[in-house]
Design a protein around this motif. Structure first.
Motif, short mmCIF file in Angstrom:
data_model
loop_
_atom_site.label_atom_id
_atom_site.label_comp_id
_atom_site.label_asym_id
_atom_site.label_seq_id
_atom_site.Cartn_x
_atom_site.Cartn_y
_atom_site.Cartn_z
N HIS A 193 0.92 -1.24 0.03
CA HIS A 193 0.13 -0.01 0.03
C HIS A 193 0.72 1.26 0.01
CE1 HIS A 193 -3.39 -2.69 1.90
NE2 HIS A 193 -2.90 -2.95 0.85
N ALA A 194 2.12 1.24 0.72
CA ALA A 194 2.77 2.38 0.74
C ALA A 194 3.57 2.57 -0.37
CB ALA A 194 3.53 2.18 1.91
N ASP A 195 3.61 1.84 -1.59
CA ASP A 195 4.28 1.93 -2.66
C ASP A 195 3.56 2.47 -3.73
OD1 ASP A 195 6.70 2.07 -4.25
OD2 ASP A 195 6.18 -0.25 -4.89
N TYR A 196 2.14 3.02 -3.66
CA TYR A 196 1.44 3.33 -4.96
C TYR A 196 2.12 4.20 -5.73
CZ TYR A 196 -2.19 6.14 -7.05
OH TYR A 196 -3.09 6.78 -8.10
N GLY A 197 1.78 4.09 -7.03
CA GLY A 197 2.45 4.79 -8.19
C GLY A 197 2.60 4.05 -9.32
N VAL A 198 3.14 5.07 -10.45
CA VAL A 198 3.63 4.25 -11.60
C VAL A 198 5.12 4.73 -12.13
CG1 VAL A 198 3.17 4.42 -14.04
CG2 VAL A 198 1.23 4.75 -12.47
N ARG A 199 5.79 3.85 -12.40
CA ARG A 199 7.32 3.73 -12.62
C ARG A 199 7.58 3.00 -13.83
NH1 ARG A 199 5.91 3.01 -7.82
NH2 ARG A 199 6.57 4.30 -6.13
N ARG A 200 8.63 3.53 -14.52
CA ARG A 200 9.25 2.90 -15.74
C ARG A 200 10.24 1.87 -15.25
NH1 ARG A 200 7.61 1.29 -20.43
NH2 ARG A 200 6.46 3.42 -20.79
N ASN A 201 10.24 0.62 -15.49
CA ASN A 201 11.17 -0.23 -15.11
C ASN A 201 11.52 -1.01 -16.63
OD1 ASN A 201 12.67 -2.12 -13.97
ND2 ASN A 201 11.04 -3.34 -13.00
N ASN A 226 1.67 0.34 -9.49
CA ASN A 226 1.03 -0.13 -8.08
C ASN A 226 -0.27 0.45 -7.68
OD1 ASN A 226 0.14 -0.67 -5.31
ND2 ASN A 226 2.37 -1.12 -4.72
N ALA A 227 -1.28 0.04 -8.09
CA ALA A 227 -2.56 0.54 -8.34
C ALA A 227 -3.55 0.54 -6.94
CB ALA A 227 -3.50 -0.01 -9.53
N CYS A 228 -2.72 0.17 -5.83
CA CYS A 228 -3.47 -0.08 -4.74
C CYS A 228 -4.29 1.20 -4.23
CB CYS A 228 -2.57 -0.24 -3.31
SG CYS A 228 -1.63 0.95 -2.98
N SER A 229 -5.43 0.99 -3.78
CA SER A 229 -6.46 2.27 -3.65
C SER A 229 -6.26 2.67 -2.28
CB SER A 229 -7.89 1.87 -3.91
OG SER A 229 -8.21 0.80 -3.11
N VAL A 256 -7.39 6.37 -0.15
CA VAL A 256 -6.85 7.57 -0.67
C VAL A 256 -6.44 8.04 -1.57
CG1 VAL A 256 -6.49 7.99 2.00
CG2 VAL A 256 -4.53 7.16 0.60
N ASN A 257 -6.00 6.63 -2.39
CA ASN A 257 -5.33 6.92 -3.73
C ASN A 257 -6.26 6.69 -4.87
OD1 ASN A 257 -2.48 6.88 -2.49
ND2 ASN A 257 -2.79 4.63 -2.55
#
Length: 108
Positions: free
Chosen positions: A70-78, A85-88, A96-97
């Protein structure tokens, strides 16, 4: 779907959560995870760990979507993969996301 190949992997790493559906030790999950097709465009997993990372590097899907941490929400290029990480919820289970929306061009 429209020429885009989706694959949902049921494996989830063991955790302290009381929600233990699909949780396995890595050694018991290798056969499951290694069956992810190499032509997968969108890989959907519950979580991420070194075993999943290894397959993502091998398969290089356009998108790897997950949500467990949950604390790693976001979009990154790998590399070639868009890692989402689309956790809500946050680490306190508060919603909150915002949703993550991705447009994928149809394959021809």
């Amino acid at each position: 779907v429209e020429g885009i190949k989706f694959y949902g992997c049921p494996y989830s790493p063991l955790s302290r959560s009381s929600n233990s559906a699909f949780q396995l030790e890595k050694k018991d999950a290798v056969d499951i995870v290694m069956k992810i097709p190499t032509d997968t465009d969108v890989l959907i997993t519950h979580a991420n760990d070194s075993l999943i990372d290894e397959v993502v590097r091998k398969v290089q899907p356009l998108i790897h979507a997950r949500g467990h941490v949950h604390a790693d929400y976001g979009v990154r290029r790998n590399g070639a993969t868009l890692s989402i990480n689309a956790c809500s919820v946050d680490e306190y289970y508060r919603a909150v996301n915002p949703s993550v929306v991705v447009d994928i061009e149809r394959k021809t």
